[in-house]
Enzyme design. Structure first.
Site, PDB file in Angstrom:
ATOM      1  N   ILE A  33       0.800  -1.344   0.077  1.00 41.93           N
ATOM      2  CA  ILE A  33       0.035   0.088   0.049  1.00 41.93           C
ATOM      3  C   ILE A  33       0.855   1.171   0.058  1.00 41.93           C
ATOM      4  O   ILE A  33       0.473   2.217  -0.366  1.00 41.93           O
ATOM      5  CB  ILE A  33      -0.981  -0.112   1.332  1.00 41.93           C
ATOM      6  CG1 ILE A  33      -2.320   0.708   1.240  1.00 41.93           C
ATOM      7  CG2 ILE A  33      -0.303   0.427   2.566  1.00 41.93           C
ATOM      8  CD1 ILE A  33      -3.226   0.396   2.010  1.00 41.93           C
ATOM      9  N   GLN A  95      10.005  -3.325  11.481  1.00 40.34           N
ATOM     10  CA  GLN A  95       8.886  -4.106  11.124  1.00 40.34           C
ATOM     11  C   GLN A  95       7.726  -3.641  11.483  1.00 40.34           C
ATOM     12  O   GLN A  95       7.900  -3.671  12.908  1.00 40.34           O
ATOM     13  CB  GLN A  95       9.296  -5.787  11.604  1.00 40.34           C
ATOM     14  CG  GLN A  95       8.166  -6.668  11.222  1.00 40.34           C
ATOM     15  CD  GLN A  95       8.475  -8.163  11.733  1.00 40.34           C
ATOM     16  OE1 GLN A  95       9.449  -8.369  12.450  1.00 40.34           O
ATOM     17  NE2 GLN A  95       7.403  -8.855  11.478  1.00 40.34           N
ATOM     18  N   HIS A 101       6.436 -11.433   6.205  1.00 44.05           N
ATOM     19  CA  HIS A 101       6.212 -11.012   4.791  1.00 44.05           C
ATOM     20  C   HIS A 101       7.485 -10.562   4.139  1.00 44.05           C
ATOM     21  O   HIS A 101       8.650 -10.198   4.770  1.00 44.05           O
ATOM     22  CB  HIS A 101       5.423  -9.554   4.951  1.00 44.05           C
ATOM     23  CG  HIS A 101       5.816  -8.681   5.673  1.00 44.05           C
ATOM     24  ND1 HIS A 101       5.525  -8.546   7.189  1.00 44.05           N
ATOM     25  CD2 HIS A 101       6.131  -7.399   5.608  1.00 44.05           C
ATOM     26  CE1 HIS A 101       5.993  -7.456   7.678  1.00 44.05           C
ATOM     27  NE2 HIS A 101       6.476  -6.899   6.558  1.00 44.05           N
ATOM     28  N   HIS A 103       9.420  -8.408   1.460  1.00 38.07           N
ATOM     29  CA  HIS A 103       8.899  -7.479   0.399  1.00 38.07           C
ATOM     30  C   HIS A 103       9.679  -7.781  -0.739  1.00 38.07           C
ATOM     31  O   HIS A 103      11.023  -8.135  -0.819  1.00 38.07           O
ATOM     32  CB  HIS A 103       9.770  -6.154   0.943  1.00 38.07           C
ATOM     33  CG  HIS A 103       9.075  -5.355   2.203  1.00 38.07           C
ATOM     34  ND1 HIS A 103       8.031  -4.386   2.167  1.00 38.07           N
ATOM     35  CD2 HIS A 103       9.121  -5.911   3.470  1.00 38.07           C
ATOM     36  CE1 HIS A 103       7.790  -4.262   3.405  1.00 38.07           C
ATOM     37  NE2 HIS A 103       8.355  -4.854   4.174  1.00 38.07           N
TER      38      HIS A 103
HETATM   39  P1  DGP Z   1       7.357  -3.857   7.584  1.00 41.04           P
HETATM   40  O1  DGP Z   1       7.535  -2.294   7.682  1.00 41.04           O
HETATM   41  O2  DGP Z   1       8.496  -4.573   6.928  1.00 41.04           O
HETATM   42  O3  DGP Z   1       6.420  -4.604   8.516  1.00 41.04           O
HETATM   43  O4  DGP Z   1       6.138  -3.701   6.205  1.00 41.04           O
HETATM   44  C1  DGP Z   1       4.888  -3.667   6.306  1.00 41.04           C
HETATM   45  C2  DGP Z   1       4.303  -3.244   4.812  1.00 41.04           C
HETATM   46  O5  DGP Z   1       2.652  -3.598   4.771  1.00 41.04           O
HETATM   47  C3  DGP Z   1       4.452  -1.789   4.638  1.00 41.04           C
HETATM   48  O6  DGP Z   1       5.445  -1.556   3.345  1.00 41.04           O
HETATM   49  C4  DGP Z   1       3.103  -1.176   4.361  1.00 41.04           C
HETATM   50  C5  DGP Z   1       2.259  -2.510   3.965  1.00 41.04           C
HETATM   51  N1  DGP Z   1       0.993  -2.458   4.570  1.00 41.04           N
HETATM   52  C6  DGP Z   1       0.422  -2.221   5.807  1.00 41.04           C
HETATM   53  N2  DGP Z   1      -0.956  -2.085   5.604  1.00 41.04           N
HETATM   54  C7  DGP Z   1      -1.299  -2.619   4.661  1.00 41.04           C
HETATM   55  C8  DGP Z   1      -2.468  -2.942   3.946  1.00 41.04           C
HETATM   56  O7  DGP Z   1      -3.479  -2.561   4.411  1.00 41.04           O
HETATM   57  N3  DGP Z   1      -2.464  -3.141   2.648  1.00 41.04           N
HETATM   58  C9  DGP Z   1      -1.216  -3.446   1.995  1.00 41.04           C
HETATM   59  N4  DGP Z   1      -1.435  -3.949   0.726  1.00 41.04           N
HETATM   60  N5  DGP Z   1      -0.167  -3.143   2.532  1.00 41.04           N
HETATM   61  C10 DGP Z   1      -0.054  -2.715   3.598  1.00 41.04           C
END
Ligand code: DGP
Length: 115
Positions: A33, A95, A101, A103
């Protein structure tokens, strides 16, 4: 525990929509997102682990299926020029979602070292 139920648990259960890229029996991949590169998606395993440490405690078959799913997702994204796979793990790595997850970042030349 309620705070164990993350946004990615909800996406996996279909309670929150996502821009799906790839799915198989092991993984779900959807676009991030908040993209940090022209192509940025995250890949989650279909079995819950909070981080890579917990992931490694899962059955080897499952970990292998997850890794293969990451590569298939990158292929689906069309990243022929290359890509980076990142697991932010813990507080120092920022994180923010306690559901492991990967990336997948690509679509431009990526700087090294990362910030
Ligand atoms: P991290 O910081 O490594 O835990 O990455 C979490 C990622 O998740 C961050 O890049 C934004 C993404 N993210 C958070 N909420 C959502 C969501 O509701 N939908 C999507 N598609 N991504 C999300």
């Amino acid at each position: 525990m309620a705070d164990d139920d993350t946004i990615f648990d909800k996406i996996l259960r279909g309670e929150i929509p996502c821009d799906r890229v790839y799915e198989d029996e092991w993984v779900l991949c959807f676009r991030d997102i908040n993209p940090q590169a022209p192509v940025h998606a995250v890949v989650i395993p279909k079995k819950k682990a909070r981080d890579v440490g917990e992931l490694c405690a899962l059955a080897p078959d499952f970990v292998g299926g997850y890794m293969a799913g990451i590569v298939k997702a990158a292929q689906r994204l069309g990243l022929e020029g290359g890509y980076r796979v990142v697991f932010n793990t813990g507080k120092d790595a920022q994180q923010s979602v306690a559901y492991v997850h990967a990336h997948i970042l690509g679509g431009r030349v990526l700087g090294w070292p990362p910030g």
